[in-house]
Design a protein around this motif. Structure first.
Motif, PDB file in Angstrom:
ATOM      1  N   GLU A  23       0.839  -1.199   0.000  1.00  0.00           N
ATOM      2  CA  GLU A  23       0.000   0.000   0.000  1.00  0.00           C
ATOM      3  C   GLU A  23       0.873   1.248   0.000  1.00  0.00           C
ATOM      4  N   GLU A  24       0.439   2.249  -0.778  1.00  0.00           N
ATOM      5  CA  GLU A  24       1.173   3.512  -0.857  1.00  0.00           C
ATOM      6  C   GLU A  24       0.412   4.589  -0.105  1.00  0.00           C
ATOM      7  N   TYR A  25       1.143   5.385   0.649  1.00  0.00           N
ATOM      8  CA  TYR A  25       0.558   6.479   1.418  1.00  0.00           C
ATOM      9  C   TYR A  25       1.264   7.771   1.025  1.00  0.00           C
ATOM     10  N   VAL A  26       0.471   8.730   0.576  1.00  0.00           N
ATOM     11  CA  VAL A  26       1.001  10.032   0.173  1.00  0.00           C
ATOM     12  C   VAL A  26       0.296  11.114   0.970  1.00  0.00           C
ATOM     13  N   SER A  27       1.071  12.088   1.417  1.00  0.00           N
ATOM     14  CA  SER A  27       0.513  13.260   2.091  1.00  0.00           C
ATOM     15  C   SER A  27       1.094  14.507   1.449  1.00  0.00           C
ATOM     16  N   VAL A  28       0.270  15.535   1.314  1.00  0.00           N
ATOM     17  CA  VAL A  28       0.749  16.838   0.869  1.00  0.00           C
ATOM     18  C   VAL A  28       0.596  17.798   2.038  1.00  0.00           C
ATOM     19  N   ILE A  47       0.088  25.099   8.970  1.00  0.00           N
ATOM     20  CA  ILE A  47       0.467  24.007   8.069  1.00  0.00           C
ATOM     21  C   ILE A  47      -0.515  22.865   8.296  1.00  0.00           C
ATOM     22  N   MET A  48      -1.072  22.367   7.197  1.00  0.00           N
ATOM     23  CA  MET A  48      -2.058  21.288   7.265  1.00  0.00           C
ATOM     24  C   MET A  48      -1.616  20.126   6.373  1.00  0.00           C
ATOM     25  N   LYS A  49      -2.019  18.939   6.734  1.00  0.00           N
ATOM     26  CA  LYS A  49      -1.673  17.723   5.996  1.00  0.00           C
ATOM     27  C   LYS A  49      -2.936  17.161   5.360  1.00  0.00           C
ATOM     28  N   MET A  50      -2.824  16.762   4.085  1.00  0.00           N
ATOM     29  CA  MET A  50      -3.954  16.154   3.379  1.00  0.00           C
ATOM     30  C   MET A  50      -3.458  14.896   2.665  1.00  0.00           C
ATOM     31  N   PRO A  51      -4.198  13.789   2.767  1.00  0.00           N
ATOM     32  CA  PRO A  51      -3.816  12.612   1.990  1.00  0.00           C
ATOM     33  C   PRO A  51      -3.977  12.881   0.496  1.00  0.00           C
ATOM     34  N   ALA A  52      -3.209  12.141  -0.304  1.00  0.00           N
ATOM     35  CA  ALA A  52      -3.252  12.330  -1.758  1.00  0.00           C
ATOM     36  C   ALA A  52      -3.103  10.993  -2.470  1.00  0.00           C
ATOM     37  N   ASP A  53      -3.568  10.951  -3.716  1.00  0.00           N
ATOM     38  CA  ASP A  53      -3.349   9.776  -4.564  1.00  0.00           C
ATOM     39  C   ASP A  53      -1.860   9.666  -4.880  1.00  0.00           C
ATOM     40  N   SER A  54      -1.362   8.451  -5.089  1.00  0.00           N
ATOM     41  CA  SER A  54       0.069   8.265  -5.350  1.00  0.00           C
ATOM     42  C   SER A  54       0.528   8.978  -6.618  1.00  0.00           C
ATOM     43  N   VAL A  56      -0.250  11.868  -7.556  1.00  0.00           N
ATOM     44  CA  VAL A  56       0.006  13.270  -7.225  1.00  0.00           C
ATOM     45  C   VAL A  56       1.474  13.442  -6.855  1.00  0.00           C
ATOM     46  N   TYR A  57       1.990  12.562  -6.003  1.00  0.00           N
ATOM     47  CA  TYR A  57       3.388  12.654  -5.572  1.00  0.00           C
ATOM     48  C   TYR A  57       4.328  12.511  -6.764  1.00  0.00           C
ATOM     49  N   GLU A  58       4.055  11.529  -7.603  1.00  0.00           N
ATOM     50  CA  GLU A  58       4.912  11.265  -8.766  1.00  0.00           C
ATOM     51  C   GLU A  58       4.931  12.441  -9.739  1.00  0.00           C
ATOM     52  N   ALA A  59       3.844  13.205  -9.812  1.00  0.00           N
ATOM     53  CA  ALA A  59       3.742  14.310 -10.764  1.00  0.00           C
ATOM     54  C   ALA A  59       4.383  15.606 -10.264  1.00  0.00           C
ATOM     55  N   LEU A  60       4.701  15.694  -8.975  1.00  0.00           N
ATOM     56  CA  LEU A  60       5.288  16.927  -8.445  1.00  0.00           C
ATOM     57  C   LEU A  60       6.714  17.093  -8.961  1.00  0.00           C
ATOM     58  N   ASN A  61       6.992  18.240  -9.562  1.00  0.00           N
ATOM     59  CA  ASN A  61       8.336  18.498 -10.085  1.00  0.00           C
ATOM     60  C   ASN A  61       8.680  19.988 -10.006  1.00  0.00           C
ATOM     61  N   PHE A  62       8.286  20.641  -8.935  1.00  0.00           N
ATOM     62  CA  PHE A  62       8.541  22.061  -8.782  1.00  0.00           C
ATOM     63  C   PHE A  62      10.006  22.293  -8.423  1.00  0.00           C
ATOM     64  N   LYS A  63      10.565  23.407  -8.890  1.00  0.00           N
ATOM     65  CA  LYS A  63      11.975  23.721  -8.629  1.00  0.00           C
ATOM     66  C   LYS A  63      12.199  24.121  -7.185  1.00  0.00           C
ATOM     67  N   GLN A  85     -10.884  14.596   2.787  1.00  0.00           N
ATOM     68  CA  GLN A  85     -10.558  15.076   1.446  1.00  0.00           C
ATOM     69  C   GLN A  85      -9.280  14.390   0.998  1.00  0.00           C
ATOM     70  N   VAL A  86      -9.201  14.038  -0.295  1.00  0.00           N
ATOM     71  CA  VAL A  86      -8.018  13.407  -0.861  1.00  0.00           C
ATOM     72  C   VAL A  86      -7.615  14.197  -2.096  1.00  0.00           C
ATOM     73  N   ALA A  87      -6.359  14.652  -2.129  1.00  0.00           N
ATOM     74  CA  ALA A  87      -5.860  15.392  -3.284  1.00  0.00           C
ATOM     75  C   ALA A  87      -5.718  14.450  -4.481  1.00  0.00           C
ATOM     76  N   THR A  88      -6.203  14.896  -5.638  1.00  0.00           N
ATOM     77  CA  THR A  88      -6.159  14.060  -6.844  1.00  0.00           C
ATOM     78  C   THR A  88      -5.276  14.644  -7.939  1.00  0.00           C
ATOM     79  N   LYS A  89      -4.998  15.968  -7.879  1.00  0.00           N
ATOM     80  CA  LYS A  89      -4.185  16.610  -8.912  1.00  0.00           C
ATOM     81  C   LYS A  89      -3.691  17.949  -8.374  1.00  0.00           C
ATOM     82  N   ILE A  90      -2.447  18.311  -8.737  1.00  0.00           N
ATOM     83  CA  ILE A  90      -1.880  19.592  -8.324  1.00  0.00           C
ATOM     84  C   ILE A  90      -1.246  20.261  -9.536  1.00  0.00           C
ATOM     85  N   VAL A  91      -1.656  21.505  -9.787  1.00  0.00           N
ATOM     86  CA  VAL A  91      -1.140  22.271 -10.932  1.00  0.00           C
ATOM     87  C   VAL A  91      -0.667  23.626 -10.424  1.00  0.00           C
TER      88      VAL A  91
END
Length: 106
Positions: A23-28, A47-54, A56-63, A85-91
Motif C-alpha cells: 500500500e502507498e501512502y502520500v501526504s501533501v 500548516i495542514m496535511k492532506m492525503p493524496a493519490d500516489s 500526485v506525488y509522482e507528478a510533483l516536479n517544482f523547482k 478530502q483526498v488530493a487528486t491533482k496539483i497544478v
C-alpha cells in the motif's frame, strides 16, 4: 458522479511511504496565512496535511517550495463516518507565494 473540487493553496511539500503490504501512502503539506491570531490561536502560517493519490506525488516536479497551486480533491468517507478530502491533482499557478501572501501588518 460529481467532478473534483478545486482550491488554490500554498504547497509546502509532500511525503511518500510504501508499506510492506504494497500500500502507498502520500501526504501533501499545505499552508495558509493566519488571518486572526486570537481566534485561531496561531501566528504565521498554519500548516495542514492532506492525503493524496500516489500519482500526485509522482507528478510533483517544482523547482522550489512553497508554491501556489490549484489543488483538485475529492471527498472521501473517513474513519467514524467522518468526511475527508483526498488530493487528486496539483497544478502550479502563475504567481509565487510571496506575491500571494498578504503584506505583514506594521
Amino acid at each position: 458522479m460529481l467532478p473534483d473540487s478545486v482550491m488554490t493553496v500554498e504547497l509546502y511539500g509532500a511525503s511518500y511511504f510504501k508499506a510492506e503490504n504494497g500500500e502507498e501512502y502520500v501526504s501533501v503539506f499545505l499552508g495558509q496565512q493566519v488571518q486572526d491570531e486570537k481566534s485561531e490561536n496561531a501566528k504565521g502560517i498554519n500548516i495542514m496535511k492532506m492525503p493524496a493519490d500516489s500519482g500526485v506525488y509522482e507528478a510533483l516536479n517544482f523547482k522550489s517550495y512553497p508554491v501556489v497551486v490549484d489543488l483538485s480533491f475529492r471527498l472521501k468517507k473517513a474513519g467514524g463516518g467522518k468526511l475527508g478530502q483526498v488530493a487528486t491533482k496539483i497544478v502550479a499557478k502563475n504567481h509565487s507565494v510571496a506575491s500571494a501572501a498578504p503584506a505583514p501588518k506594521v
